[in-house]
Design an enzyme around this catalytic site. Structure first.
Site, PDB file in Angstrom:
ATOM      1  N   GLY A 247     -11.613  -6.860  -2.393  1.00 39.94           N
ATOM      2  CA  GLY A 247     -12.569  -5.762  -2.427  1.00 39.94           C
ATOM      3  C   GLY A 247     -13.819  -5.866  -1.589  1.00 39.94           C
ATOM      4  N   PRO A 290      -8.623 -11.011  -0.605  1.00 40.57           N
ATOM      5  CA  PRO A 290      -9.155 -10.113   0.417  1.00 40.57           C
ATOM      6  C   PRO A 290      -8.053  -9.493   1.264  1.00 40.57           C
ATOM      7  CG  PRO A 290      -9.344 -12.386   1.132  1.00 40.57           C
ATOM      8  CD  PRO A 290      -8.849 -12.430  -0.301  1.00 40.57           C
ATOM      9  N   ARG A 292      -8.835  -5.954   3.303  1.00 42.56           N
ATOM     10  CA  ARG A 292      -9.631  -5.285   4.326  1.00 42.56           C
ATOM     11  C   ARG A 292     -10.500  -6.260   5.137  1.00 42.56           C
ATOM     12  NH1 ARG A 292     -11.135   0.074   3.599  1.00 42.56           N
ATOM     13  NH2 ARG A 292     -10.784  -0.206   1.379  1.00 42.56           N
ATOM     14  N   ARG A 329      -7.022   7.825   6.984  1.00 41.45           N
ATOM     15  CA  ARG A 329      -8.124   7.477   6.088  1.00 41.45           C
ATOM     16  C   ARG A 329      -9.227   8.526   6.012  1.00 41.45           C
ATOM     17  NH1 ARG A 329     -11.043   3.524   6.231  1.00 41.45           N
ATOM     18  NH2 ARG A 329     -11.119   3.153   3.987  1.00 41.45           N
ATOM     19  N   TYR A 333      -9.843   9.966   2.449  1.00 42.85           N
ATOM     20  CA  TYR A 333     -11.073   9.505   1.788  1.00 42.85           C
ATOM     21  C   TYR A 333     -12.359   9.912   2.506  1.00 42.85           C
ATOM     22  CZ  TYR A 333      -7.454   5.908   0.850  1.00 42.85           C
ATOM     23  OH  TYR A 333      -6.287   5.229   0.590  1.00 42.85           O
ATOM     24  N   CYS A 360       0.464  19.035  12.848  1.00 46.48           N
ATOM     25  CA  CYS A 360       0.367  20.466  12.580  1.00 46.48           C
ATOM     26  C   CYS A 360      -0.328  20.709  11.261  1.00 46.48           C
ATOM     27  CB  CYS A 360       1.748  21.075  12.603  1.00 46.48           C
ATOM     28  SG  CYS A 360       2.417  21.024  14.247  1.00 46.48           S
ATOM     29  N   GLU A 361      -1.563  20.289  11.159  1.00 41.99           N
ATOM     30  CA  GLU A 361      -2.380  20.716  10.029  1.00 41.99           C
ATOM     31  C   GLU A 361      -3.852  20.471  10.327  1.00 41.99           C
ATOM     32  OE1 GLU A 361      -0.590  18.183   6.830  1.00 41.99           O
ATOM     33  OE2 GLU A 361      -2.682  18.092   6.202  1.00 41.99           O
ATOM     34  N   TYR A 390      -5.526  -0.905   6.572  1.00 46.93           N
ATOM     35  CA  TYR A 390      -5.056   0.348   5.987  1.00 46.93           C
ATOM     36  C   TYR A 390      -4.869   1.454   7.028  1.00 46.93           C
ATOM     37  CZ  TYR A 390      -6.331  -2.164   1.742  1.00 46.93           C
ATOM     38  OH  TYR A 390      -6.433  -3.110   0.747  1.00 46.93           O
TER      39      TYR A 390
HETATM   40  N1  LLP Z   1      -5.872  -7.073  -4.796  1.00 41.53           N
HETATM   41  C1  LLP Z   1      -5.385  -5.974  -5.387  1.00 41.53           C
HETATM   42  C2  LLP Z   1      -4.703  -6.109  -6.677  1.00 41.53           C
HETATM   43  C3  LLP Z   1      -5.513  -4.720  -4.767  1.00 41.53           C
HETATM   44  O1  LLP Z   1      -5.043  -3.636  -5.373  1.00 41.53           O
HETATM   45  C4  LLP Z   1      -6.161  -4.623  -3.521  1.00 41.53           C
HETATM   46  C5  LLP Z   1      -6.304  -3.330  -2.848  1.00 41.53           C
HETATM   47  C6  LLP Z   1      -6.650  -5.797  -2.927  1.00 41.53           C
HETATM   48  C7  LLP Z   1      -6.491  -7.005  -3.592  1.00 41.53           C
HETATM   49  C8  LLP Z   1      -7.327  -5.804  -1.589  1.00 41.53           C
HETATM   50  O2  LLP Z   1      -8.517  -5.101  -1.596  1.00 41.53           O
HETATM   51  P1  LLP Z   1      -9.431  -5.109  -0.264  1.00 41.53           P
HETATM   52  O3  LLP Z   1      -9.939  -6.509  -0.069  1.00 41.53           O
HETATM   53  O4  LLP Z   1      -8.572  -4.685   0.861  1.00 41.53           O
HETATM   54  O5  LLP Z   1     -10.487  -4.114  -0.561  1.00 41.53           O
HETATM   55  N2  LLP Z   1      -5.956   2.444   1.081  1.00 41.53           N
HETATM   56  C9  LLP Z   1      -7.350   2.249   0.701  1.00 41.53           C
HETATM   57  C10 LLP Z   1      -7.571   0.907   0.058  1.00 41.53           C
HETATM   58  C11 LLP Z   1      -6.681   0.672  -1.145  1.00 41.53           C
HETATM   59  C12 LLP Z   1      -6.884  -0.675  -1.761  1.00 41.53           C
HETATM   60  C13 LLP Z   1      -5.789  -0.974  -2.703  1.00 41.53           C
HETATM   61  N3  LLP Z   1      -5.858  -2.251  -3.322  1.00 41.53           N
HETATM   62  C14 LLP Z   1      -8.229   2.425   1.937  1.00 41.53           C
HETATM   63  O6  LLP Z   1      -7.692   2.711   3.007  1.00 41.53           O
HETATM   64  O7  LLP Z   1      -9.457   2.328   1.843  1.00 41.53           O
END
Ligand code: LLP
Length: 432
Positions: A247, A290, A292, A329, A333, A360-361, A390
């Site tokens: 996160g 991690p 992202r 994205r 979002y 086409c949107e 992502y």
């Molecule tokens: N662990 C779990 C259980 C997760 O569900 C996720 C992300 C992560 C780790 C990794 O989180 P990060 O470090 O990447 O924030 N598609 C969305 C993001 C969805 C995240 C889903 N879970 C976007 O493009 O912002």
């Protein structure tokens, strides 16, 4: 510029030491570029902070949903990280790339019996169990195979990470995990401990994505350790692992918040040790997941401009040869990005236009109100920065548009890591 792998030289955008305009010519567009050294640098940041500040056995687990292809599992494996995998597809990709599956953590809120069999067959190290039905099914299938499977239990600590709703997952009413607050998580521990083919190693939570507040992981750890103490009191059982999920946020544009990840890891690890002591439980080893923050700034996307539409008295559009199919994205979002005209990178910015895709949107917007040079036109190369996370992993074939290739750049050299989809790829599953 935004990150140290981005620079402007002779009016052109350079990425990871390579001229992006030359790369666009060589490989065509749309094109995902990834900076291998940056991915490795990010992995090492996590590894060295955890090695320095957290108990032995602690490690980072790359959440491969952020960007999943064979080559990335190789890099992550070499850097000593684990991998968070969420489907048979991710497991298969990791295994095919030679990833040591005992370092795999299988996540997800609905693992089918087939998924469970597949993951057990691949020797995935840990299952992160999400619900009661999964505990029953995993116990049964592990029993059929004569194995005892290590698990973590996913719980919701009831933390609001102050990020956007689609990615906030740690709240009590989340579809993921089992709530601590309602007492159901303790019931799940009881169930897990009673199963002879499961070995409960620890507890897991993931509060959300794009976290910048430095106290979020500490607040989560406080609830999780309180829960660990309750487990100890009720069942006399010590958890070995505390997995705080992923996160950490990344900077998509100048002026956006930042978080010092190694410093935060130090703070969290010290808090966990101190609090465990205070609660009279053994200090668990830590896991962080991690996604992202490992890959986001290691990626950019290049496009070629096809048209510039100036609707007199209204607004302007710059249309490119990709779109929501390679980067959904903004459509999903309203995510912000930094955009640079790669072949006119130091030209004066005097046109404001929406950067839009070819689908086409009308919602196919990569970024609204972007600044461009006044003479931008067909054939110019546009770069969208910080697209390593992502984008490729959420890409689609909407409008039967083939997915772009991923070209890996390292020390100024480039190589294809994922080839461009062909028209044949698009029809390969069609039966006439
Ligand atoms: N662990 C779990 C259980 C997760 O569900 C996720 C992300 C992560 C780790 C990794 O989180 P990060 O470090 O990447 O924030 N598609 C969305 C993001 C969805 C995240 C889903 N879970 C976007 O493009 O912002």
């Amino acid at each position: 510029m935004l990150y140290d792998n981005i620079e402007i030289k002779n009016g052109r955008l350079y990425f990871a030491g390579a001229d992006t305009v030359e790369l666009a010519e060589k490989y065509g567009t749309p094109l995902y570029l990834m900076d291998e050294n940056k991915i490795r640098e990010r992995c090492r940041e996590y590894k060295s902070a955890l090695d320095a500040f957290a108990p032995e056995g602690s490690c980072a687990i790359y959440a491969s949903k952020a960007c999943c292809f064979g080559g990335i599992y190789k890099i992550v494996a070499e850097e000593g990280l684990g991998a968070d995998v969420v489907s048979a597809g991710e497991i298969f990709t990791a295994k095919s790339a030679g990833f040591p599956m005992e370092r795999g953590y299988f996540q997800g809120n609905n693992k089918t019996d087939e998924d469970i069999r597949f993951a057990l067959g691949c020797g995935v190290g840990y299952f992160v169990c999400d619900n009661f039905e999964e505990l029953d099914a995993l116990d049964r299938i592990a029993g059929e195979r004569g194995v005892v499977q290590k698990i973590l239990l996913r719980v919701t600590p009831g933390i609001d990470p102050h990020t956007y709703d689609e990615v906030a997952t740690g709240k009590v009413d989340s579809k993921f995990g089992i709530a601590v607050e309602t007492g159901q998580a303790l019931e799940a521990v009881k169930s897990a401990l009673s199963k002879k083919n499961l070995s409960l190693e620890g507890i897991h939570c993931h509060v959300g994505s794009m976290v910048f507040d430095s106290d979020v992981f500490i607040r989560a750890a406080a609830v999780m350790l309180g829960f660990a103490a309750e487990i100890k009191k009720v069942f006399g059982f010590d958890i070995k692992i505390l997995d705080l999920g992923g996160g950490y946020g990344v900077k998509y544009y100048e002026g956006q918040g930042e978080i010092d990840i190694p410093a935060n890891i130090k703070q969290v690890a010290e808090y966990v040790a101190g609090k465990s002591n205070e609660l009279g439980i053994k200090t668990p080893s830590l896991r962080l997941e991690p996604g992202r923050s490992i890959v986001a700034d290691a990626g950019i996307t290049l496009y070629t401009v096809g048209s510039v539409k100036k609707i007199t008295g209204y607004k302007n559009y710059v249309s490119i040869d990709g779109g929501m199919t390679d980067n959904p994205r903004y459509a999903l979002y309203e995510s912000r990005y930094t955009v640079v005209t790669a072949n006119k990178a130091d030209a004066e910015i005097d046109l404001t236009a929406d950067l839009v895709g070819r689908c086409c949107e009308s919602g196919d917007i990569i970024q609204p109100a972007v600044g461009f040079p006044a003479d931008i036109g067909r054939g110019d190369i546009v770069a969208v920065l910080t697209t390593g996370a992502y984008n490729y992993s959420m890409a689609s074939n909407y409008n039967r548009i083939p997915r772009p290739p991923i070209v890996m750049v390292k020390d100024g050299e480039s190589r294809v890591a994922v080839r461009r989809e062909s028209l044949e790829d698009l029809i390969k599953n069609d039966i006439l």
